[in-house]
Design a protein around this motif. Structure first.
Motif, PDB file in Angstrom:
ATOM      1  N   ARG A   1      63.499  -9.219  76.810  1.00 30.61           N
ATOM      2  CA  ARG A   1      63.694  -9.989  75.600  1.00 30.61           C
ATOM      3  C   ARG A   1      63.028  -9.265  74.431  1.00 30.61           C
ATOM      4  N   SER A   2      63.651  -9.358  73.267  1.00 31.66           N
ATOM      5  CA  SER A   2      63.124  -8.670  72.097  1.00 31.66           C
ATOM      6  C   SER A   2      61.663  -9.054  71.855  1.00 31.66           C
ATOM      7  N   GLY A   3      60.804  -8.051  71.719  1.00 31.11           N
ATOM      8  CA  GLY A   3      59.393  -8.295  71.464  1.00 31.11           C
ATOM      9  C   GLY A   3      58.529  -8.367  72.709  1.00 31.11           C
ATOM     10  N   ASP A   4      59.153  -8.487  73.885  1.00 33.94           N
ATOM     11  CA  ASP A   4      58.375  -8.554  75.124  1.00 33.94           C
ATOM     12  C   ASP A   4      58.007  -7.158  75.599  1.00 33.94           C
ATOM     13  N   LEU A   5      56.762  -6.971  75.974  1.00 35.75           N
ATOM     14  CA  LEU A   5      56.287  -5.654  76.397  1.00 35.75           C
ATOM     15  C   LEU A   5      56.171  -5.522  77.919  1.00 35.75           C
ATOM     16  N   SER A   6      56.082  -6.651  78.613  1.00 35.71           N
ATOM     17  CA  SER A   6      55.948  -6.620  80.074  1.00 35.71           C
ATOM     18  C   SER A   6      57.288  -6.862  80.748  1.00 35.71           C
ATOM     19  N   VAL A   7      57.527  -6.098  81.800  1.00 34.53           N
ATOM     20  CA  VAL A   7      58.712  -6.286  82.629  1.00 34.53           C
ATOM     21  C   VAL A   7      58.252  -6.443  84.076  1.00 34.53           C
ATOM     22  N   TYR A   8      58.807  -7.431  84.753  1.00 32.52           N
ATOM     23  CA  TYR A   8      58.489  -7.707  86.151  1.00 32.52           C
ATOM     24  C   TYR A   8      59.779  -7.621  86.964  1.00 32.52           C
ATOM     25  N   TRP A   9      59.677  -7.114  88.166  1.00 30.74           N
ATOM     26  CA  TRP A   9      60.813  -7.098  89.078  1.00 30.74           C
ATOM     27  C   TRP A   9      60.507  -7.977  90.296  1.00 30.74           C
ATOM     28  N   TYR A  10      61.492  -8.792  90.662  1.00 29.15           N
ATOM     29  CA  TYR A  10      61.384  -9.671  91.824  1.00 29.15           C
ATOM     30  C   TYR A  10      62.619  -9.501  92.697  1.00 29.15           C
TER      31      TYR A  10
ATOM     32  N   GLN B   1      60.078 -12.676  95.795  1.00 26.28           N
ATOM     33  CA  GLN B   1      58.945 -11.815  96.108  1.00 26.28           C
ATOM     34  C   GLN B   1      58.692 -10.852  94.949  1.00 26.28           C
ATOM     35  N   PHE B   2      57.456 -10.796  94.501  1.00 23.13           N
ATOM     36  CA  PHE B   2      57.077  -9.898  93.417  1.00 23.13           C
ATOM     37  C   PHE B   2      57.095  -8.454  93.896  1.00 23.13           C
ATOM     38  N   LEU B   3      57.736  -7.607  93.106  1.00 18.85           N
ATOM     39  CA  LEU B   3      57.790  -6.186  93.455  1.00 18.85           C
ATOM     40  C   LEU B   3      56.823  -5.369  92.606  1.00 18.85           C
ATOM     41  N   ILE B   4      56.995  -5.420  91.278  1.00 20.12           N
ATOM     42  CA  ILE B   4      56.205  -4.539  90.422  1.00 20.12           C
ATOM     43  C   ILE B   4      56.259  -5.026  88.987  1.00 20.12           C
ATOM     44  N   GLN B   5      55.215  -4.673  88.217  1.00 21.18           N
ATOM     45  CA  GLN B   5      55.161  -5.006  86.802  1.00 21.18           C
ATOM     46  C   GLN B   5      54.848  -3.766  85.982  1.00 21.18           C
TER      47      GLN B   5
ATOM     48  N   ALA C   1      70.140  -8.464  98.552  1.00 20.52           N
ATOM     49  CA  ALA C   1      69.372  -9.560  97.942  1.00 20.52           C
ATOM     50  C   ALA C   1      69.763  -9.659  96.484  1.00 20.52           C
ATOM     51  N   LEU C   2      69.203 -10.670  95.839  1.00 17.36           N
ATOM     52  CA  LEU C   2      69.267 -10.769  94.385  1.00 17.36           C
ATOM     53  C   LEU C   2      68.011 -10.110  93.824  1.00 17.36           C
ATOM     54  N   TYR C   3      68.173  -9.264  92.844  1.00 18.13           N
ATOM     55  CA  TYR C   3      67.029  -8.608  92.207  1.00 18.13           C
ATOM     56  C   TYR C   3      66.946  -9.110  90.768  1.00 18.13           C
ATOM     57  N   PHE C   4      65.808  -9.713  90.461  1.00 15.62           N
ATOM     58  CA  PHE C   4      65.604 -10.276  89.134  1.00 15.62           C
ATOM     59  C   PHE C   4      64.581  -9.464  88.349  1.00 15.62           C
ATOM     60  N   CYS C   5      64.845  -9.373  87.089  1.00 10.66           N
ATOM     61  CA  CYS C   5      63.909  -8.826  86.138  1.00 10.66           C
ATOM     62  C   CYS C   5      63.432  -9.986  85.260  1.00 10.66           C
ATOM     63  N   ALA C   6      62.169  -9.952  84.879  1.00 12.40           N
ATOM     64  CA  ALA C   6      61.630 -10.952  83.960  1.00 12.40           C
ATOM     65  C   ALA C   6      60.792 -10.226  82.919  1.00 12.40           C
ATOM     66  N   SER C   7      60.590 -10.871  81.784  1.00 11.30           N
ATOM     67  CA  SER C   7      59.760 -10.237  80.758  1.00 11.30           C
ATOM     68  C   SER C   7      58.842 -11.255  80.102  1.00 11.30           C
ATOM     69  N   SER C   8      57.748 -10.751  79.567  1.00  9.62           N
ATOM     70  CA  SER C   8      56.812 -11.594  78.812  1.00  9.62           C
ATOM     71  C   SER C   8      56.222 -10.757  77.691  1.00  9.62           C
ATOM     72  N   VAL C   9      55.607 -11.464  76.741  1.00  6.27           N
ATOM     73  CA  VAL C   9      55.091 -10.775  75.568  1.00  6.27           C
ATOM     74  C   VAL C   9      53.891  -9.916  75.908  1.00  6.27           C
ATOM     75  N   GLY C  10      52.924 -10.549  76.596  1.00  8.80           N
ATOM     76  CA  GLY C  10      51.667  -9.859  76.808  1.00  8.80           C
ATOM     77  C   GLY C  10      51.562  -9.195  78.150  1.00  8.80           C
ATOM     78  N   ARG C  11      50.343  -8.871  78.509  1.00  7.16           N
ATOM     79  CA  ARG C  11      50.085  -8.227  79.793  1.00  7.16           C
ATOM     80  C   ARG C  11      50.240  -9.215  80.934  1.00  7.16           C
ATOM     81  N   ASP C  12      50.088 -10.508  80.654  1.00  9.83           N
ATOM     82  CA  ASP C  12      50.156 -11.475  81.736  1.00  9.83           C
ATOM     83  C   ASP C  12      51.212 -12.512  81.450  1.00  9.83           C
ATOM     84  N   ARG C  13      51.399 -13.358  82.410  1.00 10.46           N
ATOM     85  CA  ARG C  13      52.500 -14.329  82.309  1.00 10.46           C
ATOM     86  C   ARG C  13      51.947 -15.756  82.176  1.00 10.46           C
ATOM     87  N   SER C  14      50.851 -15.860  81.449  1.00  8.96           N
ATOM     88  CA  SER C  14      50.187 -17.146  81.344  1.00  8.96           C
ATOM     89  C   SER C  14      51.102 -18.253  80.844  1.00  8.96           C
TER      90      SER C  14
END
Lengths: 114, 110
Positions: free
Chosen positions: A26-35, A44-48, A87-100
């Motif tokens: 997403r625009s402005g998000d710096l973190s990417v997570y793969w599940y 299942q969490f793969l990597i961030q 499987a299904l592979y999902f990507c997620a994003s968040s603004v900061g370093r964490d997903r609070s």
């Protein structure tokens, strides 16, 4: 539309092959997570990655690798594919370093290994 | 080992029939309890984050509560469009990883 774009939506490939899944956060998000989501294992969490650097690693197989590019899009590379990698592979994003505040998922890539 | 267990696995309700979904967890150092909704073929959609026991959050017909060992997602007077899989997740250790439960598949019939 969540703002997180994943391509391709579907992928069918043979055992032993290599594939690349792509994610634009997403625009402005710096973190990417793969599940990975399979029927018997759930999500299942793969990597961030955060701003191009690996931040956290989960149960990611050695045959899998990922990277985040300067434009912040990310790619997940899966090699020597096995039937069990379907499987299904999902990507997620968040603004900061964490997903609070919770992070935003894409629609996923459905991988079928035959 | 950190673990999240959701119950029931599946729930069938009549429209207007209120109920609750349960999420019990064991985690070393809870860093948030998260609820997501997932429709078939789509990615999970963020609903709530809860951080401390006693905290409650509401959104339309959904209300999430948190105790020291479990969280409940209460659904009041559900409608067919509430049918989905509801996922619970906990953050633990570092701020990066979420541990998801297997989910509860909710079907609301008219």
């Amino acid at each position: 539309d969540s703002g997180v774009t994943q391509t391709p939506k579907h992928l069918i490939t043979a055992t032993g092959q290599r594939v690349t899944l792509r994610c634009s956060p997403r625009s402005g998000d710096l973190s990417v997570y793969w599940y990975q989501q399979s029927l018997d294992q759930g999500l299942q969490f793969l990597i961030q990655y955060y701003n191009g650097e690996e931040r956290a690693k989960g149960n990611i197989l050695e045959r899998f690798s990922a990277q985040q590019f300067p434009d912040l899009h990310s790619e997940l590379n899966l090699s020597s594919l096995e039937l069990g990698d379907s499987a299904l592979y999902f990507c997620a994003s968040s603004v900061g370093r964490d997903r609070s505040y919770g992070y935003t998922f894409g629609s996923g890539t459905r991988l079928t290994v035959v | 080992e950190d673990q999240v267990t959701q119950s029931p696995e599946a729930l069938r309700l009549q429209e207007g029939e209120s109920s609750s979904l349960n999420c019990s967890y064991t985690v070393s150092g809870l860093r948030g309890l998260f609820w997501y909704r997932q429709d078939p073929g789509k990615g999970p959609e963020f609903l709530f984050t809860l951080y401390s026991a006693g905290e409650e959050k509401e959104k339309e017909r959904l209300k999430a509560t948190l105790t020291k060992k479990e969280s409940f997602l209460h659904i009041t007077a559900p409608k067919p469009e509430d049918s989905a899989t509801y996922l619970c997740a906990v953050g633990s250790g570092g701020y990066n990883k979420l541990i998801f439960g297997a989910g509860t598949r909710l079907a609301v019939h008219p």
